[in-house]
Design a protein around this motif. Sequence first.
Motif, mmCIF file in Angstrom:
data_model
loop_
_atom_site.group_PDB
_atom_site.id
_atom_site.type_symbol
_atom_site.label_atom_id
_atom_site.label_comp_id
_atom_site.label_asym_id
_atom_site.label_seq_id
_atom_site.Cartn_x
_atom_site.Cartn_y
_atom_site.Cartn_z
ATOM 1 N N GLU A 60 0.835 -1.200 0.000
ATOM 2 C CA GLU A 60 0.000 0.000 0.000
ATOM 3 C C GLU A 60 0.872 1.253 0.000
ATOM 4 O OE1 GLU A 60 -3.979 1.488 2.374
ATOM 5 O OE2 GLU A 60 -2.418 0.439 3.482
ATOM 6 N N VAL A 61 0.553 2.171 -0.893
ATOM 7 C CA VAL A 61 1.224 3.468 -0.920
ATOM 8 C C VAL A 61 0.239 4.459 -0.306
ATOM 9 C CG1 VAL A 61 2.281 5.237 -2.362
ATOM 10 C CG2 VAL A 61 2.466 2.834 -3.027
ATOM 11 N N ARG A 62 0.495 4.844 0.942
ATOM 12 C CA ARG A 62 -0.447 5.735 1.638
ATOM 13 C C ARG A 62 -0.266 7.182 1.217
ATOM 14 N NH1 ARG A 62 -3.674 4.244 6.431
ATOM 15 N NH2 ARG A 62 -3.963 6.457 6.207
ATOM 16 N N LEU A 63 0.991 7.608 1.083
ATOM 17 C CA LEU A 63 1.260 9.001 0.742
ATOM 18 C C LEU A 63 1.736 9.081 -0.699
ATOM 19 C CD1 LEU A 63 3.092 10.071 4.021
ATOM 20 C CD2 LEU A 63 0.716 10.458 3.389
ATOM 21 N N LEU A 64 0.912 9.680 -1.535
ATOM 22 C CA LEU A 64 1.223 9.772 -2.959
ATOM 23 C C LEU A 64 2.007 11.046 -3.250
ATOM 24 C CD1 LEU A 64 -2.270 8.718 -4.314
ATOM 25 C CD2 LEU A 64 -0.236 7.298 -4.061
ATOM 26 N N PRO A 65 2.950 10.984 -4.203
ATOM 27 C CA PRO A 65 3.702 12.195 -4.550
ATOM 28 C C PRO A 65 2.785 13.224 -5.215
ATOM 29 C CG PRO A 65 4.266 10.388 -6.039
ATOM 30 C CD PRO A 65 3.365 9.820 -4.981
ATOM 31 N N LYS A 66 2.902 14.458 -4.766
ATOM 32 C CA LYS A 66 2.116 15.572 -5.311
ATOM 33 C C LYS A 66 3.039 16.783 -5.439
ATOM 34 C CE LYS A 66 -1.912 13.427 -5.083
ATOM 35 N NZ LYS A 66 -2.684 13.081 -6.277
ATOM 36 N N VAL A 67 2.553 17.804 -6.103
ATOM 37 C CA VAL A 67 3.268 19.070 -6.222
ATOM 38 C C VAL A 67 2.395 20.140 -5.592
ATOM 39 C CG1 VAL A 67 4.107 20.791 -7.850
ATOM 40 C CG2 VAL A 67 4.498 18.389 -8.304
#
Length: 108
Positions: A60-67
Amino acid sequence: GAEYEVPQMKLVTAIFKPSRLDAVIDALGEADVSGLTVSEVRGYGRQQGKTEVYRGAEYEVRLLPKVKVEVACSAAEAERVVEAITGAANTGTIGDGKVFVADLESIV
């Protein structure tokens, strides 16, 4: 001393998919935005992250990369800034992000 009318200022903060950054910067340039700040951030919204498979193992990827893009502007310009960002950042899919507009008390 004399008092001067200071135009009301807003801080427009947008958080969206990294793949849309160039399009957003171009749109803000076309909207005559003179300055902005860009940060790489991680987080999640309603989608609560996502599940991926790596070498056969699911994780599980809880924190997704964002800008995160921040623009300080006059209250009169805020709507134009928001429209430029949303027009360029939205892909019509989940995880498109959010735009926040807050009052700025002072800029030094």
